[in-house]
Design an enzyme around this catalytic site. Structure first.
Site, PDB file in Angstrom:
ATOM      1  N   ASP A  68       0.815  -1.225   0.000  1.00  0.00           N
ATOM      2  CA  ASP A  68       0.000   0.000   0.000  1.00  0.00           C
ATOM      3  C   ASP A  68       0.848   1.274   0.000  1.00  0.00           C
ATOM      4  O   ASP A  68       0.334   2.357  -0.268  1.00  0.00           O
ATOM      5  CB  ASP A  68      -1.010   0.019   1.169  1.00  0.00           C
ATOM      6  CG  ASP A  68      -0.394  -0.242   2.528  1.00  0.00           C
ATOM      7  OD1 ASP A  68       0.563  -1.024   2.608  1.00  0.00           O
ATOM      8  OD2 ASP A  68      -0.885   0.337   3.528  1.00  0.00           O
ATOM      9  N   HIS A 142       7.491  -2.292  12.691  1.00  0.00           N
ATOM     10  CA  HIS A 142       6.299  -2.676  11.917  1.00  0.00           C
ATOM     11  C   HIS A 142       6.435  -4.078  11.319  1.00  0.00           C
ATOM     12  O   HIS A 142       5.691  -4.441  10.414  1.00  0.00           O
ATOM     13  CB  HIS A 142       6.087  -1.611  10.833  1.00  0.00           C
ATOM     14  CG  HIS A 142       4.812  -1.751  10.074  1.00  0.00           C
ATOM     15  ND1 HIS A 142       3.575  -1.886  10.686  1.00  0.00           N
ATOM     16  CD2 HIS A 142       4.559  -1.771   8.731  1.00  0.00           C
ATOM     17  CE1 HIS A 142       2.648  -1.988   9.749  1.00  0.00           C
ATOM     18  NE2 HIS A 142       3.216  -1.922   8.557  1.00  0.00           N
TER      19      HIS A 142
HETATM   20 ZN   LIG Z   1       0.129   0.709   5.334  1.00  0.00          ZN
HETATM   21 ZN   LIG Z   2       2.592  -1.526   6.547  1.00  0.00          ZN
END
Ligand SMILES: [Zn+2]
Ligand SMILES: [Zn+2]
Length: 302
Positions: A68, A142
């Site tokens: 994304d 993340h």
């Molecule tokens: Zn994202």
């Molecule tokens: Zn991500």
């Protein structure tokens, strides 16, 4: 006349696009630089909708290599190639960016690779240091290497033109000392530098994309004029936020408050809140008042 920073939110959604929100993309315009932060799928079309030429991009900063945030790169690079982009395009990204970019370019037949200079950022600190601005990075958490970025317009010592005309001091070489903070003598009279100059303060814009809450965020975004930050989950989904390594609205509020930022914009908005956007906004507001949802294709001056 001092240059302004202008920000355009090219995409304010998360990993699934909706009819209202595109994947992440933020354009920062400053003094001839068009700096793009993240390039989700469809970003170059978002440029068109915002009436900005995508070929004007001078640098691209990638937070991390989840789809994304980068799937718009091939299309944008193709457009730059087709439109005869002349300058070297500088792309900055986290560890492994060279491998990912190489693999991506190998998948297509049309991109002119010679236009690209890639900088892999593997430690926190200053990434770009120009005369009038610098860009810093910090490591986020993340599950894949991920960076937060901070754009800082450097403050400068400036001569107060109104004071010059008040004291009838003409422009010229004699002002060089003033710029260095030294007192001057003009037409037989002495003038103190502090009476004729003023200091522009630094102006900073911090961009914190996908991450779980971590102790590096608050010191990094401290006293930012603008903080643009992912707010993927509301307080109803704390467990999910932990599982997916994202933040909740309460955490975003606490970061904004503790870091004493001036203004916060929420982005990376999940489609699950599209019919109830006030939920996450109100949850942040309970902790930190000066917050807004980033408006899709909206533009702000800093
Ligand atoms: Zn994202
Ligand atoms: Zn991500």
């Amino acid at each position: 006349m001092t240059s302004r920073i202008n920000l355009t939110f090219l995409g304010t959604g998360d990993s699934v696009p909706t009819d209202r929100r595109n994947h992440p993309g933020i354009l920062l315009d400053f003094d001839g630089e068009h700096i793009l932060f993240d390039c989700g799928e469809g970003t170059q079309r978002q440029f068109r909708k915002a009436h900005i030429n995508p070929s004007s991009v001078t640098r691209i900063f990638i937070s991390h290599w989840h789809g994304d945030h980068i799937l718009g790169l091939p299309g944008l690079l193709q457009t730059l190639s087709l439109t005869g982009h002349q300058k070297t395009l500088k792309i900055y990204g986290p560890k492994n960016s060279k491998l990912y970019l190489y693999r991506m370019l190998e998948s297509f037949a049309f991109v002119d690779k010679f236009l690209i200079e890639l900088v892999e950022v593997t430690k926190p600190g200053i990434v770009v240091d120009e005369k009038d601005f610098r860009i810093e990075a910090e490591m986020m958490e993340h599950g894949t290497p991920c960076l937060a970025y901070k754009f800082i317009k450097k403050g400068h010592r400036r001569i107060d033109k109104n004071k010059l005309s008040k004291y009838k001091i003409k422009e010229g070489k004699h002002l060089a000392n003033l710029k260095e903070g030294k007192d001057i003598t003009y037409d037989g009279k002495k003038y103190k530098a502090k009476d004729l100059i003023y200091e522009d303060e630094d102006v900073s814009v911090s961009i914190v994309m996908d991450t779980k809450f971590n102790n590096k965020i608050i010191p990094f975004v401290k006293e930012s004029d603008v903080l643009i930050i992912e707010c993927t989950f509301g307080n109803d989904l704390v467990e999910k936020a932990i599982d997916h390594k994202h933040m909740t609205s309460k955490q975003v509020g606490e970061i904004s408050k503790k870091a004493k930022v001036k203004k916060t914009y929420l982005t990376h908005i999940s489609s699950r809140y599209e019919t109830n956007l006030n939920q996450i906004l109100d949850e942040v507001k309970k902790v930190f008042k000066n917050v807004e949802l980033a408006k899709e294709l909206g533009s702000i001056d800093v």
